[in-house]
Design a protein around this motif. Structure first.
Motif, PDB file in Angstrom:
ATOM      1  N   MET A   1      26.756  17.002 -11.932  1.00 12.45           N
ATOM      2  CA  MET A   1      25.961  16.795 -10.429  1.00 12.45           C
ATOM      3  C   MET A   1      24.670  16.082 -10.811  1.00 12.45           C
ATOM      4  N   LYS A   2      25.335  14.274 -10.749  1.00  8.34           N
ATOM      5  CA  LYS A   2      24.036  13.510 -11.763  1.00  8.34           C
ATOM      6  C   LYS A   2      23.078  13.432 -10.573  1.00  8.34           C
ATOM      7  N   THR A   3      21.770  13.330 -10.785  1.00 11.89           N
ATOM      8  CA  THR A   3      20.631  12.351  -9.771  1.00 11.89           C
ATOM      9  C   THR A   3      20.691  11.245  -9.851  1.00 11.89           C
ATOM     10  N   ASN A   4      20.419  10.463  -8.903  1.00 16.23           N
ATOM     11  CA  ASN A   4      20.214   9.397  -8.144  1.00 16.23           C
ATOM     12  C   ASN A   4      18.639   9.123  -7.816  1.00 16.23           C
ATOM     13  N   ILE A   5      18.107   9.046  -9.127  1.00 16.72           N
ATOM     14  CA  ILE A   5      16.650   8.908  -8.936  1.00 16.72           C
ATOM     15  C   ILE A   5      15.688   8.185  -7.780  1.00 16.72           C
ATOM     16  N   LYS A   6      16.689   7.341  -6.739  1.00 18.96           N
ATOM     17  CA  LYS A   6      16.232   6.683  -6.555  1.00 18.96           C
ATOM     18  C   LYS A   6      16.507   7.308  -4.570  1.00 18.96           C
ATOM     19  N   GLU A   7      17.952   8.062  -4.448  1.00 18.15           N
ATOM     20  CA  GLU A   7      17.900   8.785  -3.647  1.00 18.15           C
ATOM     21  C   GLU A   7      16.907   9.304  -3.337  1.00 18.15           C
ATOM     22  N   LEU A   8      16.832  10.473  -4.448  1.00 19.29           N
ATOM     23  CA  LEU A   8      15.728  11.737  -4.619  1.00 19.29           C
ATOM     24  C   LEU A   8      14.236  11.272  -4.529  1.00 19.29           C
ATOM     25  N   THR A   9      14.021   9.836  -4.823  1.00 16.98           N
ATOM     26  CA  THR A   9      12.674   9.749  -4.876  1.00 16.98           C
ATOM     27  C   THR A   9      12.951   9.450  -3.175  1.00 16.98           C
ATOM     28  N   GLN A  10      13.589   8.803  -2.559  1.00 17.81           N
ATOM     29  CA  GLN A  10      13.726   8.618  -1.359  1.00 17.81           C
ATOM     30  C   GLN A  10      13.690   9.525  -0.254  1.00 17.81           C
ATOM     31  N   THR A  11      14.641  10.588  -1.011  1.00 13.09           N
ATOM     32  CA  THR A  11      14.430  11.722  -0.125  1.00 13.09           C
ATOM     33  C   THR A  11      13.682  13.049   0.071  1.00 13.09           C
ATOM     34  N   ILE A  12      11.831  13.477  -1.316  1.00 19.22           N
ATOM     35  CA  ILE A  12      10.513  13.767  -1.240  1.00 19.22           C
ATOM     36  C   ILE A  12      10.326  12.528  -0.332  1.00 19.22           C
ATOM     37  N   ILE A  13      10.154  11.730  -0.846  1.00 17.09           N
ATOM     38  CA  ILE A  13       8.739  10.739   0.130  1.00 17.09           C
ATOM     39  C   ILE A  13       9.220  11.047   1.601  1.00 17.09           C
ATOM     40  N   ASP A  14      10.488  11.207   2.449  1.00 17.04           N
ATOM     41  CA  ASP A  14      10.803  11.496   3.832  1.00 17.04           C
ATOM     42  C   ASP A  14      10.302  12.622   3.925  1.00 17.04           C
ATOM     43  N   MET A  15       9.945  13.901   2.850  1.00 17.75           N
ATOM     44  CA  MET A  15       9.267  14.701   3.421  1.00 17.75           C
ATOM     45  C   MET A  15       7.993  15.273   3.425  1.00 17.75           C
ATOM     46  N   ILE A  16       7.461  14.460   2.959  1.00 24.48           N
ATOM     47  CA  ILE A  16       5.834  13.802   2.888  1.00 24.48           C
ATOM     48  C   ILE A  16       5.322  13.490   4.292  1.00 24.48           C
ATOM     49  N   PRO A  17       4.295  14.104   5.415  1.00 21.14           N
ATOM     50  CA  PRO A  17       3.892  13.645   6.763  1.00 21.14           C
ATOM     51  C   PRO A  17       3.733  12.514   6.649  1.00 21.14           C
ATOM     52  N   THR A  18       4.328  11.744   7.119  1.00 18.95           N
ATOM     53  CA  THR A  18       3.994  10.058   7.086  1.00 18.95           C
ATOM     54  C   THR A  18       2.079   9.478   7.334  1.00 18.95           C
ATOM     55  N   PRO A  19       1.068  10.290   7.309  1.00 17.92           N
ATOM     56  CA  PRO A  19      -0.087  10.424   7.378  1.00 17.92           C
ATOM     57  C   PRO A  19      -0.496  10.296   5.901  1.00 17.92           C
ATOM     58  N   LEU A  20       0.255  11.434   5.425  1.00 21.47           N
ATOM     59  CA  LEU A  20      -0.287  11.842   3.895  1.00 21.47           C
ATOM     60  C   LEU A  20       0.245  10.860   2.908  1.00 21.47           C
ATOM     61  N   ARG A  21       1.070  10.165   3.120  1.00 24.97           N
ATOM     62  CA  ARG A  21       1.621   9.211   2.273  1.00 24.97           C
ATOM     63  C   ARG A  21       0.843   8.030   2.181  1.00 24.97           C
ATOM     64  N   PHE A  22       1.088   7.555   0.501  1.00 25.32           N
ATOM     65  CA  PHE A  22       0.426   6.179   0.242  1.00 25.32           C
ATOM     66  C   PHE A  22       1.095   5.366   1.358  1.00 25.32           C
ATOM     67  N   ASN A  23       0.256   4.304   1.739  1.00 23.63           N
ATOM     68  CA  ASN A  23       0.575   3.433   2.648  1.00 23.63           C
ATOM     69  C   ASN A  23       0.295   1.542   2.240  1.00 23.63           C
ATOM     70  N   ALA A  24       0.143   0.854   3.164  1.00 21.64           N
ATOM     71  CA  ALA A  24       0.312  -0.618   2.281  1.00 21.64           C
ATOM     72  C   ALA A  24      -1.144  -1.222   3.758  1.00 21.64           C
ATOM     73  N   GLN A  25      -1.360  -0.579   4.288  1.00 18.57           N
ATOM     74  CA  GLN A  25      -3.198  -0.594   4.102  1.00 18.57           C
ATOM     75  C   GLN A  25      -3.786   0.261   3.006  1.00 18.57           C
ATOM     76  N   ASP A  26      -3.358   1.427   2.231  1.00 16.37           N
ATOM     77  CA  ASP A  26      -4.432   1.856   0.826  1.00 16.37           C
ATOM     78  C   ASP A  26      -4.066   0.830  -0.202  1.00 16.37           C
TER      79      ASP A  26
END
Length: 193
Positions: A1-26
């Motif tokens: 099982m190889k890790t697809n780093i971009k898919e893993l990245t998106q999965t992790i980002i999706d776990m972070i509550p939206t108001p706590l994620r770095f965003n365009a305003q930041d």
């Protein structure tokens, strides 16, 4: 099982509550303070490695003559971070740090604590040079960046550590998850000593 780093990245980002994620305003706030961020480059790079090379536990992960090789890496990270863009390539680069940390034997408390140092240093520098409102605005964005990057590094570290364990033992990833669940089921945090 190889890790697809971009898919893993998106999965992790999706776990972070939206108001706590770095965003365009930041990102816009980072651009607003870009000249100041550029002035802080030497303070951040020097202080970062002064801390890591000055503490025996973190110093032990480096070779004695390695500092001149590592400082340009941090400088590149700092420059990209204060410039952007904050796209999937940037976030995947941060997630890849989790893999690098496994290879280098950098533990998550080391990573999290140096992030704390970065935030404390930035807060002090902003406080000494800007109004309380500007300091709050800048630090609010830096905290969301730290939350996002720390989440990516820590979860990528854990995920890739387990994947490596599964591959090296021939054990299915799902089976390892079940074995861990069984092992921790009876652990009562109140009874730990």
């Amino acid at each position: 099982m190889k890790t697809n780093i971009k898919e893993l990245t998106q999965t992790i980002i999706d776990m972070i509550p939206t108001p706590l994620r770095f965003n365009a305003q930041d990102e816009a706030i980072f651009q607003k303070f870009k000249p100041f961020h550029e002035k802080l480059s030497k303070i951040i790079v020097k202080g970062f490695y002064d801390i890591l090379f000055g503490y025996p536990t973190t110093q032990s992960i480096f070779k004695p003559d390695e500092r001149p090789l590592r400082e340009p890496d941090l400088q590149r990270w700092w420059q990209r971070t204060i410039t952007g863009p904050f796209d999937i390539n940037y976030w995947s680069w941060q997630a890849a740090v989790g893999i690098i940390h496994i290879k280098r034997k950098v533990k998550n408390p080391m990573m999290l604590s140096i992030w704390g140092w970065i935030l404390l240093t930035l807060q002090k520098e902003f406080y000494m040079n800007y109004s309380p409102q500007d300091t709050f605005e800048a630090m609010d964005s830096w905290h969301r960046l730290a939350i996002t990057v720390e989440s990516l590094i820590a979860e990528s570290y854990l995920h890739n550590y387990i994947v490596a364990l599964a591959q090296s033992t021939g054990t299915e990833f799902a089976l390892l998850d079940r074995l861990v669940a069984i092992e921790v089921a009876d652990i009562d945090p109140k009874n730990l000593s």
